[in-house]
Design a protein around this motif. Sequence first.
Motif, PDB file in Angstrom:
ATOM      1  N   SER A 235       0.823  -1.210   0.000  1.00  0.00           N
ATOM      2  CA  SER A 235       0.000   0.000   0.000  1.00  0.00           C
ATOM      3  C   SER A 235       0.857   1.260   0.000  1.00  0.00           C
ATOM      4  O   SER A 235       0.550   2.241  -0.702  1.00  0.00           O
ATOM      5  N   GLN A 236       1.958   1.253   0.756  1.00  0.00           N
ATOM      6  CA  GLN A 236       2.845   2.418   0.812  1.00  0.00           C
ATOM      7  C   GLN A 236       3.482   2.695  -0.541  1.00  0.00           C
ATOM      8  O   GLN A 236       3.578   3.848  -0.979  1.00  0.00           O
ATOM      9  N   GLN A 237       3.908   1.637  -1.223  1.00  0.00           N
ATOM     10  CA  GLN A 237       4.541   1.821  -2.527  1.00  0.00           C
ATOM     11  C   GLN A 237       3.531   2.297  -3.572  1.00  0.00           C
ATOM     12  O   GLN A 237       3.854   3.111  -4.442  1.00  0.00           O
ATOM     13  N   LEU A 238       2.298   1.796  -3.491  1.00  0.00           N
ATOM     14  CA  LEU A 238       1.259   2.265  -4.408  1.00  0.00           C
ATOM     15  C   LEU A 238       0.948   3.736  -4.163  1.00  0.00           C
ATOM     16  O   LEU A 238       0.740   4.508  -5.110  1.00  0.00           O
ATOM     17  N   ALA A 239       0.920   4.120  -2.903  1.00  0.00           N
ATOM     18  CA  ALA A 239       0.662   5.530  -2.563  1.00  0.00           C
ATOM     19  C   ALA A 239       1.794   6.419  -3.066  1.00  0.00           C
ATOM     20  O   ALA A 239       1.553   7.519  -3.588  1.00  0.00           O
ATOM     21  N   ALA A 240       3.036   5.930  -2.929  1.00  0.00           N
ATOM     22  CA  ALA A 240       4.188   6.710  -3.412  1.00  0.00           C
ATOM     23  C   ALA A 240       4.141   6.850  -4.932  1.00  0.00           C
ATOM     24  O   ALA A 240       4.449   7.927  -5.472  1.00  0.00           O
ATOM     25  N   LEU A 241       3.751   5.799  -5.609  1.00  0.00           N
ATOM     26  CA  LEU A 241       3.630   5.866  -7.062  1.00  0.00           C
ATOM     27  C   LEU A 241       2.530   6.845  -7.470  1.00  0.00           C
ATOM     28  O   LEU A 241       2.696   7.632  -8.407  1.00  0.00           O
ATOM     29  N   GLN A 242       1.405   6.799  -6.759  1.00  0.00           N
ATOM     30  CA  GLN A 242       0.272   7.673  -7.086  1.00  0.00           C
ATOM     31  C   GLN A 242       0.641   9.146  -6.957  1.00  0.00           C
ATOM     32  O   GLN A 242       0.135  10.002  -7.711  1.00  0.00           O
ATOM     33  N   ARG A 243       1.533   9.486  -6.020  1.00  0.00           N
ATOM     34  CA  ARG A 243       1.905  10.890  -5.819  1.00  0.00           C
ATOM     35  C   ARG A 243       2.567  11.495  -7.051  1.00  0.00           C
ATOM     36  O   ARG A 243       2.616  12.720  -7.198  1.00  0.00           O
ATOM     37  N   GLY A 244       3.060  10.658  -7.937  1.00  0.00           N
ATOM     38  CA  GLY A 244       3.699  11.159  -9.153  1.00  0.00           C
ATOM     39  C   GLY A 244       2.729  11.405 -10.291  1.00  0.00           C
ATOM     40  O   GLY A 244       3.147  11.848 -11.366  1.00  0.00           O
ATOM     41  N   PHE A 245       1.427  11.125 -10.078  1.00  0.00           N
ATOM     42  CA  PHE A 245       0.443  11.269 -11.153  1.00  0.00           C
ATOM     43  C   PHE A 245      -0.828  11.926 -10.614  1.00  0.00           C
ATOM     44  O   PHE A 245      -1.273  11.628  -9.506  1.00  0.00           O
ATOM     45  N   ARG A 246      -1.405  12.804 -11.420  1.00  0.00           N
ATOM     46  CA  ARG A 246      -2.668  13.424 -11.013  1.00  0.00           C
ATOM     47  C   ARG A 246      -3.849  12.490 -11.257  1.00  0.00           C
ATOM     48  O   ARG A 246      -4.841  12.511 -10.531  1.00  0.00           O
ATOM     49  N   THR A 247      -3.767  11.660 -12.296  1.00  0.00           N
ATOM     50  CA  THR A 247      -4.854  10.736 -12.628  1.00  0.00           C
ATOM     51  C   THR A 247      -4.822   9.540 -11.686  1.00  0.00           C
ATOM     52  O   THR A 247      -3.762   8.937 -11.489  1.00  0.00           O
ATOM     53  N   PRO A 248      -5.947   9.174 -11.080  1.00  0.00           N
ATOM     54  CA  PRO A 248      -5.964   8.002 -10.177  1.00  0.00           C
ATOM     55  C   PRO A 248      -5.541   6.726 -10.910  1.00  0.00           C
ATOM     56  O   PRO A 248      -5.984   6.469 -12.031  1.00  0.00           O
ATOM     57  N   LEU A 249      -4.696   5.951 -10.259  1.00  0.00           N
ATOM     58  CA  LEU A 249      -4.213   4.692 -10.831  1.00  0.00           C
ATOM     59  C   LEU A 249      -5.002   3.490 -10.311  1.00  0.00           C
ATOM     60  O   LEU A 249      -5.025   2.437 -10.951  1.00  0.00           O
ATOM     61  N   THR A 250      -5.620   3.646  -9.143  1.00  0.00           N
ATOM     62  CA  THR A 250      -6.389   2.550  -8.546  1.00  0.00           C
ATOM     63  C   THR A 250      -7.729   3.078  -8.041  1.00  0.00           C
ATOM     64  O   THR A 250      -7.910   4.289  -7.886  1.00  0.00           O
ATOM     65  N   ARG A 251      -8.649   2.151  -7.792  1.00  0.00           N
ATOM     66  CA  ARG A 251      -9.943   2.531  -7.218  1.00  0.00           C
ATOM     67  C   ARG A 251     -10.434   1.392  -6.331  1.00  0.00           C
ATOM     68  O   ARG A 251     -10.084   0.231  -6.551  1.00  0.00           O
ATOM     69  N   ARG A 252     -11.248   1.754  -5.371  1.00  0.00           N
ATOM     70  CA  ARG A 252     -11.848   0.766  -4.493  1.00  0.00           C
ATOM     71  C   ARG A 252     -13.066   0.151  -5.166  1.00  0.00           C
ATOM     72  O   ARG A 252     -13.906   0.837  -5.726  1.00  0.00           O
ATOM     73  N   GLN A 253     -13.138  -1.189  -5.135  1.00  0.00           N
ATOM     74  CA  GLN A 253     -14.300  -1.921  -5.634  1.00  0.00           C
ATOM     75  C   GLN A 253     -14.700  -2.918  -4.552  1.00  0.00           C
ATOM     76  O   GLN A 253     -14.181  -4.013  -4.472  1.00  0.00           O
ATOM     77  N   GLY A 254     -15.646  -2.489  -3.707  1.00  0.00           N
ATOM     78  CA  GLY A 254     -15.944  -3.274  -2.518  1.00  0.00           C
ATOM     79  C   GLY A 254     -14.749  -3.223  -1.585  1.00  0.00           C
ATOM     80  O   GLY A 254     -14.218  -2.162  -1.268  1.00  0.00           O
ATOM     81  N   ARG A 255     -14.271  -4.395  -1.186  1.00  0.00           N
ATOM     82  CA  ARG A 255     -13.087  -4.463  -0.331  1.00  0.00           C
ATOM     83  C   ARG A 255     -11.800  -4.591  -1.132  1.00  0.00           C
ATOM     84  O   ARG A 255     -10.712  -4.603  -0.577  1.00  0.00           O
ATOM     85  N   SER A 256     -11.929  -4.704  -2.456  1.00  0.00           N
ATOM     86  CA  SER A 256     -10.769  -4.911  -3.309  1.00  0.00           C
ATOM     87  C   SER A 256     -10.265  -3.591  -3.875  1.00  0.00           C
ATOM     88  O   SER A 256     -11.018  -2.623  -4.012  1.00  0.00           O
TER      89      SER A 256
END
Length: 300
Positions: free
Chosen positions: A33-54
């Motif tokens: 989760s930390q690495q995904l968050a760090a990657l997301q900070r480099g982009f304005r467009t969302p890279l992931t989304r919540r779908q239920g618990r996934s």
Amino acid sequence: MELHQLQILRELGALGSVTAVAAALRVTPSAVSQQLAALQRGFRTPLTRRQGRSLTLTAAGEVLAAAGAEAIDAMAAARSALDAFEHDVTGVVTLSGFHSAGQALFGPVLREMRAPAPSVQLTDEDVAQTEFPALTARYDLVLAHRMEHSAPWPTQGMRSLTLVREPLDVAVALSHPLAKRRSLTPADVAGERWVTSRIGYSPDDVLTTVAAIANHPVQVQHRINDYGAVAAVVATGDAIGMLPRYTSRSVDDRDIVRLPLEGVNTLRSIDLLSRPENLRRSSVRAVVEALQRVMARLSG
């Protein structure tokens, strides 16, 4: 943007959950989760989304994951160039196989490895057909089976190599009236009691087709995935079954007869699945070549 962050993004798209990615990469879910968050900070467009618990990839995330796979492959190519220069065929290669393939291939493949050779680590993974691609996140090479009429393997971030096209034969007890036949049709066998595999595996797929062609429901008495146990049940005369022609040769055939089934496609493809960067390693290619030699002898 780091290469390992792109790898995590790709694995999230392939495996579908942070927990699965963490297990495959042998890290904690919080680290993923930390690495995904760090990657997301480099982009304005969302890279992931919540779908239920996934947590799933957005369209932008899928584009970046595909580009990241190419970057990972390019880095692997650079490392492979050095490996090739040094002619290094040593190292650890992990290989998983479903049960009948493991029984038929694991021992002979180890005998094929002559020094200098890789250290092969073997694991049996008896999963349904649809679950094989996900195993490439955990193993360098994955022995998989696929019925010819089913959907092909995914091509995104994965490569497949067919080792053999293997028929499934009907097995009957030596005392069974059908044992004197040279071949069988769906109409001959649809009314019999059956021992077959669990749903999602090759024998059950064929049996479903048999019922459809014969226009007759089949009676499944037993569901067993181990072919040795299937043969033992068939030998009693309690039911008929189905055995792969090449990868179940270790089964005791003294009290059973194997017969080809006509009028229905019983062929399954035994394939090697792998991530493309793994196939660039000399050690992995050495194991692939050993598997090809063993399978050629087995099916010949």
